[in-house]
Enzyme design. Structure first.
Site, PDB file in Angstrom:
ATOM      1  CB  VAL A  20      66.525   8.893  39.119  1.00 49.08           C
ATOM      2  CG1 VAL A  20      65.970   9.551  40.057  1.00 49.08           C
ATOM      3  CG2 VAL A  20      68.010   8.772  38.804  1.00 49.08           C
ATOM      4  CG  ASP A  28      79.905  14.310  37.185  1.00 54.55           C
ATOM      5  OD1 ASP A  28      80.267  14.993  35.910  1.00 54.55           O
ATOM      6  OD2 ASP A  28      78.878  13.099  36.597  1.00 54.55           O
ATOM      7  N   GLY A  63      69.682   8.063  32.983  1.00 51.04           N
ATOM      8  CA  GLY A  63      71.184   8.718  32.290  1.00 51.04           C
ATOM      9  C   GLY A  63      71.873   7.550  32.781  1.00 51.04           C
ATOM     10  N   GLY A  64      73.626   7.840  31.964  1.00 47.05           N
ATOM     11  CA  GLY A  64      74.351   6.627  31.573  1.00 47.05           C
ATOM     12  C   GLY A  64      74.332   6.338  32.227  1.00 47.05           C
TER      13      GLY A  64
END
Length: 565
Positions: free
Chosen positions: A24, A133, A19-20
């Site tokens: 992971v 989020d 992700g940004g």
């Protein structure tokens, strides 16, 4: 990638997400002998001390949350320049993938998933944690249908430590609340707004606001009304649509006050829709049995003789019952309404959008229809200017309220003053029948006093005599440029990219890294896409490769390197 140990305990096995903000990995906890997920922060975040401190504090707070609908956080740590979180490994896939494949989804599935996510939010909110989020990408669905909300607390660390310094937005603007888009106060109801957007997307297969860039989408969240889901998909229970519209109301005070209140509403919707369906089916079966018990001649009822039905006859009987049930649903609804008070007070729908007026009218037991479009000096365009029957009068439930929507002031078009000088704007506005409102100053490269923006915008409908707020330039701005992303580049490539963007390379430091290969940039002073004055110096840090052991060998890997670059 080959496996390697983190903190002498966690064996990284393979990358499962990127992700940004972090990467992971699937990993194994060698101490507890179980599989886990480890999220490793990207290097550009680790040099921001405020961010790292907030990140640790919020993640530790999230680790205290224990709930079947929350992805568990087991540990938060740091090794060298690597900051990481150890989390529960969920055997499932993100809700975003399911929406892409199955939406529009069945309303019962939507209610079920929304209730689970709301349950997770309820626990977090009671522990003073706002997610910030909530989106389908952060909701993992297990194979047996359990929804698990991930990344609690992380978004708050990003907002507190990074957004205030001009870094890019982390998260998805499609699910941001209007107050988040404005940078205003965020609370529990902001998470409820985001969950409402997720429900909207599940039930329709689309988000309510989209655009070519994040700014466009953010402005739509702030200024535009959500189109009711029923305009895209038929068969949505009206109560569920009202629930979604309430969750996504522009104003926090108009939403559900808590996740528990939303859960209660979802339970009521599920119960009512289920009971209406079952009651209709039972009534249809009773009617069918009664018809078969009547005698042809005297219409005297007698006990029906038991007879054996073929499979085909049973199938036809079931089809007849279902069709009859569908036909009886409106009658059952009317029967319920007949038991309520014959008359009730007509609600005040003035100055509401049509969607808001429709929801308010149906909540009060009335129907609604659009009448004429009328000019109004006091009511905003496309809002209710008047209604029939009038607000406060008594009328029978089920009656239709006709609403006339405003076309705005007949000759009230706001003039465009952007680009003009402040010294002449007041006189110019007065000429067209408007007054000068609040004047704010903003740093800009344009000449001092130049009007940068106005509210309402030029060409908008507004009542004569109303005020026009403006923002003017202070003339102190410098030309801006966008910081490039140089993390992962070689040193030579990074220098060239920084120079080409209009900046200067500052201090270059070196450090060992378990993630980045020798000679590759692993940190930059300012995050990519940040707007800075041209000529600003940007410090960078370059990897010297993996830490060396005492005997001059590597750090203990026996397989392929896990460095990137």
């Amino acid at each position: 990638m080959s496996s390697r140990l983190l903190a002498g305990r966690y064996e990284l096995i393979q990358k499962i997400g990127d992700g940004g903000m972090a990467v992971v990995y699937k990993a194994k906890d060698k101490l507890l002998n179980r599989y886990i997920a480890i999220k490793i922060l990207r290097p550009e975040f680790t040099k921001d001390e405020v961010f790292v401190e907030n990140f640790k504090r919020e993640s530790q707070a999230a680790a205290k949350l224990s709930h079947p609908n929350i992805v568990g956080v087991y540990d938060v740590g740091k090794e060298g320049n690597i900051n990481y979180i150890v989390m529960e490994l969920v055997d499932g896939r993100p809700l975003s993938d399911i929406i892409a494949e199955e939406a529009p989804m069945d309303y019962r599935t939507v209610i079920n998933i929304a209730r689970q996510v709301a349950s997770a939010l309820s626990v977090a909110h009671k522990n003073k944690i706002i997610h910030r989020d909530v989106k389908p990408h952060n909701i993992l669905m297990t194979k047996d249908g359990v929804a698990k909300l991930a990344d609690f607390g992380i978004a708050k660390a990003v907002n507190d430590a990074t957004l205030s310094t001009g870094s890019k937005v982390i998260g998805s603007i499609h699910y941001f609340s209007p107050e988040q888009a404005r940078g205003n106060y965020v609370d529990e109801r902001s998470d409820i707004y985001s969950l409402g957007i997720v429900m909207y997307e599940m039930i329709t297969g689309r988000v309510p606001f989209d655009g070519d860039n994040p700014v466009t989408v953010a402005l739509k969240h702030i200024n535009e009304d959500v189109i009711p889901p029923s305009e895209f998909v038929s068969g949505i229970p009206p109560a569920l649509e009202r629930c979604i519209m309430k969750c996504t109301d522009k104003f926090q005070t108009n939403r559900y006050s808590s996740a528990d209140e939303l859960i209660e509403e979802l339970d009521n919707i599920e119960f009512v829709t289920k009971m209406v369906g079952e009651s209709a089916l039972n009534k249809a079966m009773e009617t069918k049995d009664q018809e078969e018990e009547e005698e042809d001649s005297g219409k005297k009822k007698k006990k029906k003789k038991k007879r054996h039905l073929t499979p085909e006859q049973k199938k036809k009987r079931r089809i007849i019952a279902i069709v009859a049930a569908i036909c009886l649903i409106p009658l059952l609804v009317l029967g319920v309404k007949a038991l309520t008070t014959a008359k009730t007070t007509v609600p005040d729908l003035s100055n509401m959008t049509y969607a808001e007026a429709k929801a308010a009218a149906e909540d009060a037991g009335f129907k609604i229809e659009k009448g004429s479009s009328v000019y109004s000096d006091s009511v905003t365009k496309n809002h209710v200017a008047d209604q029939d029957p009038g607000a406060g009068t008594e009328a029978k439930r089920g009656r239709t309220i006709t609403v006339n929507l405003s076309k705005g002031s007949k000759d009230g078009t706001v003039p465009n003053v952007v680009g003009m000088n402040y010294d002449e704007v007041e006189k110019y506005l007065k000429k067209y029948g408007y007054k000068l409102g609040v004047v704010k100053e903003q740093t800009s490269t344009q000449a001092a006093g130049t009007i940068l923006s106005q509210d309402p915008e030029g060409g908008a409908d507004a009542s004569k005599g109303s005020r026009v707020n403006i923002v003017i330039s202070d003339g102190k701005g410098k030309e801006k440029a966008t910081v490039p992303s140089v993390t992962g580049m070689s040193l030579a490539q990074a220098k060239a990219a920084i120079a080409n963007a209009g900046f200067t390379v500052g201090n270059i430091t070196y450090d060992e890294s378990n993630v980045y290969g020798n000679g590759y940039v692993m940190w930059q002073q300012y995050a990519a896409n940040t707007q800075l004055d041209k000529g600003t110096t940007i410090d960078i840090e370059v990897s010297k490769g993996k830490p060396q052991t005492d005997n001059g060998g590597d750090s203990g890997d026996t397989g392929d390197s896990t460095t990137t670059g």
